[in-house]
Design a protein around this motif. Structure first.
Motif, PDB file in Angstrom:
ATOM      1  N   THR A 176     -41.917   5.439 -12.873  1.00 25.14           N
ATOM      2  CA  THR A 176     -42.887   4.478 -12.332  1.00 25.14           C
ATOM      3  C   THR A 176     -42.544   4.127 -10.884  1.00 25.14           C
ATOM      4  OG1 THR A 176     -43.258   3.572 -14.526  1.00 25.14           O
ATOM      5  CG2 THR A 176     -43.866   2.161 -12.681  1.00 25.14           C
ATOM      6  N   SER A 221     -38.638   6.510 -17.880  1.00 28.72           N
ATOM      7  CA  SER A 221     -40.050   6.161 -17.644  1.00 28.72           C
ATOM      8  C   SER A 221     -40.148   5.077 -16.567  1.00 28.72           C
ATOM      9  CB  SER A 221     -40.739   5.711 -18.941  1.00 28.72           C
ATOM     10  OG  SER A 221     -40.274   4.450 -19.356  1.00 28.72           O
ATOM     11  N   ARG A 242     -46.296  -0.322 -13.868  1.00 29.46           N
ATOM     12  CA  ARG A 242     -47.206   0.573 -13.141  1.00 29.46           C
ATOM     13  C   ARG A 242     -48.539  -0.121 -12.879  1.00 29.46           C
ATOM     14  NH1 ARG A 242     -51.071   4.519 -13.413  1.00 29.46           N
ATOM     15  NH2 ARG A 242     -50.542   6.509 -12.428  1.00 29.46           N
ATOM     16  N   ASP A 243     -49.046  -0.838 -13.903  1.00 35.25           N
ATOM     17  CA  ASP A 243     -50.353  -1.487 -13.770  1.00 35.25           C
ATOM     18  C   ASP A 243     -50.358  -2.571 -12.701  1.00 35.25           C
ATOM     19  OD1 ASP A 243     -51.288   0.148 -15.707  1.00 35.25           O
ATOM     20  OD2 ASP A 243     -51.265  -1.339 -17.323  1.00 35.25           O
ATOM     21  N   GLU A 269     -43.298   6.968  -8.624  1.00 38.46           N
ATOM     22  CA  GLU A 269     -44.746   6.967  -8.344  1.00 38.46           C
ATOM     23  C   GLU A 269     -45.063   5.985  -7.219  1.00 38.46           C
ATOM     24  OE1 GLU A 269     -48.122   7.638 -11.408  1.00 38.46           O
ATOM     25  OE2 GLU A 269     -46.547   6.484 -12.409  1.00 38.46           O
ATOM     26  N   GLY A 270     -44.444   4.797  -7.291  1.00 43.58           N
ATOM     27  CA  GLY A 270     -44.635   3.792  -6.242  1.00 43.58           C
ATOM     28  C   GLY A 270     -44.218   4.340  -4.884  1.00 43.58           C
ATOM     29  N   SER A 308     -42.915   0.162 -19.135  1.00 43.94           N
ATOM     30  CA  SER A 308     -43.076   0.747 -17.793  1.00 43.94           C
ATOM     31  C   SER A 308     -44.544   0.816 -17.376  1.00 43.94           C
ATOM     32  CB  SER A 308     -42.425   2.129 -17.719  1.00 43.94           C
ATOM     33  OG  SER A 308     -42.938   2.984 -18.695  1.00 43.94           O
ATOM     34  N   THR A 309     -45.454   0.939 -18.342  1.00 43.41           N
ATOM     35  CA  THR A 309     -46.886   0.979 -17.966  1.00 43.41           C
ATOM     36  C   THR A 309     -47.333  -0.367 -17.391  1.00 43.41           C
ATOM     37  OG1 THR A 309     -47.430   0.485 -20.258  1.00 43.41           O
ATOM     38  CG2 THR A 309     -47.642   2.776 -19.581  1.00 43.41           C
ATOM     39  N   ALA A 320     -49.770  -0.401  -8.997  1.00 42.54           N
ATOM     40  CA  ALA A 320     -50.796   0.539  -8.511  1.00 42.54           C
ATOM     41  C   ALA A 320     -51.838  -0.119  -7.598  1.00 42.54           C
ATOM     42  CB  ALA A 320     -51.451   1.247  -9.683  1.00 42.54           C
ATOM     43  N   PRO A 324     -42.164  12.004 -10.338  1.00 39.88           N
ATOM     44  CA  PRO A 324     -41.965  11.201 -11.542  1.00 39.88           C
ATOM     45  C   PRO A 324     -41.840  12.074 -12.788  1.00 39.88           C
ATOM     46  CG  PRO A 324     -44.222  10.952 -10.697  1.00 39.88           C
ATOM     47  CD  PRO A 324     -43.513  11.875  -9.784  1.00 39.88           C
ATOM     48  N   TRP A 382     -46.884   6.696  -3.735  1.00 39.85           N
ATOM     49  CA  TRP A 382     -48.072   5.951  -3.269  1.00 39.85           C
ATOM     50  C   TRP A 382     -47.799   5.365  -1.888  1.00 39.85           C
ATOM     51  CZ3 TRP A 382     -48.224   3.029  -8.547  1.00 39.85           C
ATOM     52  CH2 TRP A 382     -48.820   3.851  -9.513  1.00 39.85           C
TER      53      TRP A 382
END
Lengths: 112, 147
Positions: free
Chosen positions: A63, A59, A32-33, A66-67, A28-29, A36, B101, A70
């Motif tokens: 993500t 997770s 995210r990377d 979070e999107g 998932s990171t 973002a 989240p 944003w």
């Protein structure tokens, strides 16, 4: 299972991110990377194609939430397309399916 | 009662796919419907992720032992770790009204499983036991097929 992420720009200010593989704690990171920095650009819409994702965990959902956050603060549209049954089920259990803009196909998301 | 299936993985996220695959094979073997299988796999994955995050404080090479039992109508899984013990009374799903989240793993486990218990009455670590009645799932899947 490793994850593959592919970025396309089908037209000006539109970005699609195609995800292929499981989105879990180990990957998932990476999602995210890639997402973002797109919200720092002047994009009209960011479309995430999940047709290649058969599994997503909390997770991965975090993500994408979070999107969504944003997108609210940057005015970029954030759309999800082609949710597989497994992914859709997890969104439903999290009661998040109606919170996102979800489309059956990439074409529909682009035309909207 | 059939013999339990035991699997031990290091407490690193890169091994979560392995535990999911083993469980998928086991559930296929017992002809558990796809939707139920996906949900049980999600719970086991979330439980192991929680062990990595909270029990061991991040990815490392400490053991996570999973034992799967399928006995008649019951699917039972036990997840054993040797990390930091938690106060089980504090493990609660968060309110879903707020869109933010994180914090969904415990919600998934409580929503999907019929019985969830955490035992810390041991020198180190926690034993998590999760039980799902398969009979009701099989019946509802059969009713769906008839529709």
């Amino acid at each position: 299972m490793s994850i593959e992420l592919k970025l396309d720009r089908p037209s000006e200010n539109i970005v699609t991110v195609s995800v292929n593989g499981d989105i879990d704690m180990s990957s998932s990171t990476k999602v995210r990377d890639i997402l973002a920095p797109l919200f720092q650009e002047n994009n009209k819409a960011i479309i995430v194609d999940l047709s290649g994702v058969s599994y997503i965990d909390s997770s991965g959902i975090a993500t994408l939430v979070e999107g969504l956050q944003w997108s609210h603060s940057s005015q970029n549209k954030f759309r999800l397309v082609s949710l597989t049954p497994g992914v859709k089920d997890v969104f439903e259990i999290a009661r998040l399916l109606t919170v996102f803009e979800v489309f059956d196909t990439k074409e529909e998301a682009l035309a909207h | 009662m059939s013999q339990p299936i035991k699997l031990s993985i290091p407490s690193h996220p890169k091994y979560l796919g392995l535990i999911r695959k083993v469980l998928q094979e086991l559930l296929n073997y017992h002809e558990v419907p796809d939707e139920t299988a996906r949900r049980l796999i999600l719970c086991v994955d979330e439980a192991c992720s929680n062990v990595i995050k909270h029990g061991y404080g991040g990815p490392c090479e400490e053991p996570i032992e999973a034992t799967f039992y399928i006995d008649g109508d019951d699917f039972k899984v036990q997840i054993r770790d040797y990390g930091k013990q938690c106060d089980s009374s504090q493990i609660k799903p968060r309110c879903l009204d707020q869109i933010k989240p994180g914090g969904l793993g415990t919600h998934f486990i409580n929503e999907i499983m019929d019985d969830v218990s955490y035992c810390t009455e041991r020198a180190k670590g926690t034993l998590l036991t999760m039980v799902k009645k398969l009979k009701s799932e099989l019946t509802s899947a059969q009713e769906k097929d008839k529709e």
